[in-house]
Motif scaffolding. Structure first.
Motif, PDB file in Angstrom:
ATOM      1  N   SER A  69       7.062   3.794  -5.408  1.00  0.00           N
ATOM      2  CA  SER A  69       6.909   2.551  -4.815  1.00  0.00           C
ATOM      3  C   SER A  69       7.817   1.790  -4.829  1.00  0.00           C
ATOM      4  CB  SER A  69       5.696   2.053  -5.631  1.00  0.00           C
ATOM      5  OG  SER A  69       5.509   0.708  -5.542  1.00  0.00           O
ATOM      6  N   GLN A  75       6.486   6.739   0.464  1.00  0.00           N
ATOM      7  CA  GLN A  75       6.005   6.211  -0.912  1.00  0.00           C
ATOM      8  C   GLN A  75       5.235   7.197  -1.434  1.00  0.00           C
ATOM      9  OE1 GLN A  75       5.952   1.658  -1.590  1.00  0.00           O
ATOM     10  NE2 GLN A  75       4.341   2.192  -0.216  1.00  0.00           N
ATOM     11  N   SER A 133       3.864   7.079  -4.467  1.00  0.00           N
ATOM     12  CA  SER A 133       2.579   6.502  -4.969  1.00  0.00           C
ATOM     13  C   SER A 133       2.583   5.243  -4.712  1.00  0.00           C
ATOM     14  CB  SER A 133       2.509   6.803  -6.624  1.00  0.00           C
ATOM     15  OG  SER A 133       3.818   6.787  -7.086  1.00  0.00           O
ATOM     16  N   ARG A 174      -5.321   0.574  -7.058  1.00  0.00           N
ATOM     17  CA  ARG A 174      -5.475   1.360  -5.860  1.00  0.00           C
ATOM     18  C   ARG A 174      -4.486   2.072  -5.247  1.00  0.00           C
ATOM     19  NH1 ARG A 174     -10.367  -2.709  -4.178  1.00  0.00           N
ATOM     20  NH2 ARG A 174      -8.476  -4.129  -3.686  1.00  0.00           N
ATOM     21  N   SER A 175      -4.437   3.103  -4.364  1.00  0.00           N
ATOM     22  CA  SER A 175      -3.323   3.428  -3.911  1.00  0.00           C
ATOM     23  C   SER A 175      -3.234   3.034  -2.358  1.00  0.00           C
ATOM     24  CB  SER A 175      -3.465   4.943  -4.112  1.00  0.00           C
ATOM     25  OG  SER A 175      -4.179   5.360  -3.280  1.00  0.00           O
ATOM     26  N   TRP A 176      -2.009   3.114  -1.898  1.00  0.00           N
ATOM     27  CA  TRP A 176      -1.488   2.632  -0.618  1.00  0.00           C
ATOM     28  C   TRP A 176      -0.886   4.092  -0.080  1.00  0.00           C
ATOM     29  CZ3 TRP A 176      -3.274  -0.617   2.440  1.00  0.00           C
ATOM     30  CH2 TRP A 176      -2.460  -0.840   3.963  1.00  0.00           C
ATOM     31  N   HIS A 177      -1.619   4.399   1.039  1.00  0.00           N
ATOM     32  CA  HIS A 177      -0.994   5.807   1.698  1.00  0.00           C
ATOM     33  C   HIS A 177       0.294   5.529   2.477  1.00  0.00           C
ATOM     34  CE1 HIS A 177      -1.770   9.056   4.985  1.00  0.00           C
ATOM     35  NE2 HIS A 177      -1.695   9.746   3.746  1.00  0.00           N
ATOM     36  N   ASN A 228      -5.749 -10.280   1.714  1.00  0.00           N
ATOM     37  CA  ASN A 228      -4.481  -9.717   1.775  1.00  0.00           C
ATOM     38  C   ASN A 228      -4.587  -8.632   2.780  1.00  0.00           C
ATOM     39  OD1 ASN A 228      -6.000  -8.006   0.269  1.00  0.00           O
ATOM     40  ND2 ASN A 228      -4.422  -7.017  -0.494  1.00  0.00           N
ATOM     41  N   LYS A 279      -8.159  -1.503   9.239  1.00  0.00           N
ATOM     42  CA  LYS A 279      -6.877  -2.345   8.397  1.00  0.00           C
ATOM     43  C   LYS A 279      -5.567  -1.759   9.071  1.00  0.00           C
ATOM     44  CE  LYS A 279      -6.556  -2.466   3.244  1.00  0.00           C
ATOM     45  NZ  LYS A 279      -7.271  -2.290   2.228  1.00  0.00           N
ATOM     46  N   GLY A 298      -1.592  -4.061   4.542  1.00  0.00           N
ATOM     47  CA  GLY A 298      -1.875  -4.693   3.351  1.00  0.00           C
ATOM     48  C   GLY A 298      -0.837  -5.376   2.729  1.00  0.00           C
ATOM     49  N   ILE A 299      -1.141  -6.220   1.958  1.00  0.00           N
ATOM     50  CA  ILE A 299       0.166  -7.215   1.349  1.00  0.00           C
ATOM     51  C   ILE A 299      -0.176  -7.232  -0.206  1.00  0.00           C
ATOM     52  CG2 ILE A 299       1.389  -9.382   1.210  1.00  0.00           C
ATOM     53  CD1 ILE A 299      -0.141  -9.709   4.051  1.00  0.00           C
ATOM     54  N   LEU A 300       0.673  -7.036  -1.032  1.00  0.00           N
ATOM     55  CA  LEU A 300       0.366  -7.048  -2.173  1.00  0.00           C
ATOM     56  C   LEU A 300       1.537  -7.894  -2.996  1.00  0.00           C
ATOM     57  CD1 LEU A 300      -0.697  -5.834  -5.138  1.00  0.00           C
ATOM     58  CD2 LEU A 300       1.181  -4.126  -4.938  1.00  0.00           C
ATOM     59  N   GLY A 344       2.924  -3.204   3.478  1.00  0.00           N
ATOM     60  CA  GLY A 344       2.528  -1.947   4.178  1.00  0.00           C
ATOM     61  C   GLY A 344       2.149  -1.995   5.295  1.00  0.00           C
ATOM     62  N   ASN A 363       1.094   0.029   8.909  1.00  0.00           N
ATOM     63  CA  ASN A 363       0.925   1.347   9.871  1.00  0.00           C
ATOM     64  C   ASN A 363       1.424   1.284  11.128  1.00  0.00           C
ATOM     65  OD1 ASN A 363      -0.577   2.379   7.430  1.00  0.00           O
ATOM     66  ND2 ASN A 363      -2.436   1.411   8.263  1.00  0.00           N
ATOM     67  N   ALA A 417      -8.804   2.700   8.597  1.00  0.00           N
ATOM     68  CA  ALA A 417      -7.486   2.561   8.626  1.00  0.00           C
ATOM     69  C   ALA A 417      -7.051   2.674  10.353  1.00  0.00           C
ATOM     70  CB  ALA A 417      -6.580   3.373   7.918  1.00  0.00           C
TER      71      ALA A 417
HETATM   72  P1  BTX Z   1      -5.711  -3.369  -1.372  1.00  0.00           P
HETATM   73  O1  BTX Z   1      -6.002  -2.738  -2.742  1.00  0.00           O
HETATM   74  O2  BTX Z   1      -6.356  -4.306  -0.542  1.00  0.00           O
HETATM   75  O3  BTX Z   1      -6.027  -1.972  -0.486  1.00  0.00           O
HETATM   76  C1  BTX Z   1      -6.023  -0.588  -0.990  1.00  0.00           C
HETATM   77  C2  BTX Z   1      -6.991   0.255  -0.097  1.00  0.00           C
HETATM   78  O4  BTX Z   1      -6.731   0.183   1.092  1.00  0.00           O
HETATM   79  C3  BTX Z   1      -7.082   1.532  -0.585  1.00  0.00           C
HETATM   80  O5  BTX Z   1      -7.922   1.704  -1.435  1.00  0.00           O
HETATM   81  C4  BTX Z   1      -7.737   2.352   0.562  1.00  0.00           C
HETATM   82  O6  BTX Z   1      -9.097   2.222   0.942  1.00  0.00           O
HETATM   83  C5  BTX Z   1      -7.175   1.512   1.773  1.00  0.00           C
HETATM   84  N1  BTX Z   1      -5.809   2.206   2.184  1.00  0.00           N
HETATM   85  C6  BTX Z   1      -4.811   2.839   1.585  1.00  0.00           C
HETATM   86  N2  BTX Z   1      -3.874   3.264   2.203  1.00  0.00           N
HETATM   87  C7  BTX Z   1      -3.926   2.761   3.509  1.00  0.00           C
HETATM   88  C8  BTX Z   1      -3.352   2.627   4.780  1.00  0.00           C
HETATM   89  N3  BTX Z   1      -2.033   2.928   4.979  1.00  0.00           N
HETATM   90  N4  BTX Z   1      -3.660   2.032   5.813  1.00  0.00           N
HETATM   91  C9  BTX Z   1      -5.057   1.261   5.561  1.00  0.00           C
HETATM   92  N5  BTX Z   1      -5.779   1.426   4.555  1.00  0.00           N
HETATM   93  C10 BTX Z   1      -5.227   1.939   3.679  1.00  0.00           C
HETATM   94  C11 BTX Z   1      -3.330  -3.657  -0.248  1.00  0.00           C
HETATM   95  O7  BTX Z   1      -4.094  -3.409  -1.386  1.00  0.00           O
HETATM   96  C12 BTX Z   1      -2.062  -3.819  -0.539  1.00  0.00           C
HETATM   97  C13 BTX Z   1      -1.079  -2.808   0.061  1.00  0.00           C
HETATM   98  C14 BTX Z   1       0.357  -3.104   0.018  1.00  0.00           C
HETATM   99  C15 BTX Z   1       1.145  -1.772   0.029  1.00  0.00           C
HETATM  100  C16 BTX Z   1       2.774  -1.977  -0.170  1.00  0.00           C
HETATM  101  S1  BTX Z   1       3.802  -0.820   0.734  1.00  0.00           S
HETATM  102  C17 BTX Z   1       5.096  -1.598   0.213  1.00  0.00           C
HETATM  103  C18 BTX Z   1       4.736  -2.062  -1.418  1.00  0.00           C
HETATM  104  N6  BTX Z   1       4.988  -0.966  -2.345  1.00  0.00           N
HETATM  105  C19 BTX Z   1       3.604  -0.579  -2.895  1.00  0.00           C
HETATM  106  O8  BTX Z   1       3.665   0.417  -3.802  1.00  0.00           O
HETATM  107  N7  BTX Z   1       2.750  -1.285  -2.310  1.00  0.00           N
HETATM  108  C20 BTX Z   1       3.340  -2.396  -1.395  1.00  0.00           C
END
Ligand code: BTX
Length: 322
Positions: free
Chosen positions: A92, A116, A118, A125-128, A179, A187, A190-192, A210, A212, A228
């Motif tokens: 990550s 990434q 994981s 939660r995970s982010w694909h 977010n 979606k 996503g912002i974290l 993140g 797409n 998504a």
């Molecule tokens: P969130 O908890 O609001 O959303 C996570 C949910 O979104 C997951 O449970 C799943 O249902 C859905 N999801 C997962 N992956 C995707 C995707 N690629 N596109 C659309 N929906 C998805 C959102 O959290 C915040 C995400 C932040 C991601 C960035 S990427 C760079 C940085 N590194 C890292 O590990 N996280 C951040």
């Protein structure tokens, strides 16, 4: 489209050889004129395709490569992204940014990866984050502010990303508090926002984004395909990720400066223009309860205001919204 994919598949199947228009047409099951049109489209979305008389077409490369060079050439910011760490594959980018933050990494340091394995969202939660298709990045800021202000940065980042996508891709994006960014209800981003802080003051703030970008529907796993979307799916174009990253960083730098100088209010006004959550009946699920009501707006702190059926106003700091 199917034809585009067929062309790209053929052209990338072998290094350096040419494919005639007829061969591509046969493979895609369309006319040579259609092939020619699609090649033009591919070029305008960043694929470098050479055409030679009597030989045909050859793929020279894709401008959508991500590397430190591509990210820095054309970058218009003063600090954000000036120090960039580009990696092929990481667990990550958040994790790496956290580690750099504890060292002496300067404000504006950007960690970005092709893949990434994981990637994470909120609440474990995970982010694909599949390889080569999206923008997976974490930006380090060091504002001198108390930790309660951190959630506002999610909203600042949201505005910066929405406007970058509008400019670069001509797509309208809605913000779902706090977010998520949505296109047509799905979606796309996503912002974290995470932080290292003591009770008085933020030491470092890490904004994970993140986005797409070039995924097709098949690139999403079954569990998220329905919810998504990507910039490619919504526009049928392929985009330069580096260009989008640069635009986001410019916007963020601009709004960060506004925020430091004038506070959250000017940002709030812009944020509200893009927000779909506001002015609607919603359900907010927090860690320990569920509240139904009318989302009347956000406070100057970025906290969601929810009026329930008895007329009582609830302040929601963090929740999932439906
Ligand atoms: P969130 O908890 O609001 O959303 C996570 C949910 O979104 C997951 O449970 C799943 O249902 C859905 N999801 C997962 N992956 C995707 C995707 N690629 N596109 C659309 N929906 C998805 C959102 O959290 C915040 C995400 C932040 C991601 C960035 S990427 C760079 C940085 N590194 C890292 O590990 N996280 C951040």
């Amino acid at each position: 489209s199917k034809i585009r994919e067929s062309i790209l598949e053929a052209l990338s199947s072998s290094d350096n050889s040419y494919f005639s228009g007829q061969e591509l047409a046969d493979q895609a099951g369309c006319s040579r004129t259609a092939i020619w049109k699609h090649i033009e489209d591919l070029r305008s979305s960043g694929f470098m395709i050479e055409s030679r008389r009597k030989k045909g077409y050859r793929l020279l490369g894709k401008t959508d490569e991500l590397n430190e060079n591509n990210l820095l050439v054309g970058l218009k910011t003063e600090t954000l992204g000036r120090s960039v760490l580009f990696l092929e594959s990481v667990e990550s980018t958040q994790k790496i940014a956290h580690r750099l933050a504890q060292e002496t990494a300067p404000e504006g340091t950007l960690v970005i990866a092709e893949e990434q394995v994981s990637g994470r969202g909120r609440m474990a939660r995970s982010w694909h984050s599949p390889k080569g298709t999206g923008i997976w990045m974490s930006l380090l800021l060091r504002p001198s502010l108390p930790p309660q202000k951190a959630p506002q940065f999610t909203l600042i980042a949201a505005v910066a990303i929405v406007e970058a996508i509008k400019d670069k891709c001509d797509l309208d994006v809605d913000i779902k508090w706090p977010n998520d960014l949505l296109i047509n209800g799905k979606k796309v981003t996503g912002i974290l926002t995470e932080l290292q802080a003591d009770s008085e003051q933020i030491h470092s703030l890490i904004i994970g984004m993140g986005i797409n970008v070039n995924q097709s529907a098949e690139d999403f796993s079954d569990d998220i395909r329905e919810i998504a979307t990507s910039l490619h799916i919504e526009s049928d174009k392929t985009f330069s990720r580096a260009g989008i990253v640069q635009e986001i960083l410019s916007n963020l730098e601009k709004y960060y400066a506004v925020y430091i100088k004038e506070g959250f209010e000017p940002i709030k006004e812009i944020w509200e223009k893009y927000a779909v959550t506001i002015g609607r009946q919603i359900t907010a699920r927090t860690l320990n309860k569920e509240i139904k009501g009318f989302a009347s707006g956000i406070t100057n702190e970025g906290v969601l205001k929810l009026i329930d059926e008895t007329g009582e106003t609830h302040l929601i700091y963090s929740a999932d919204i439906e």
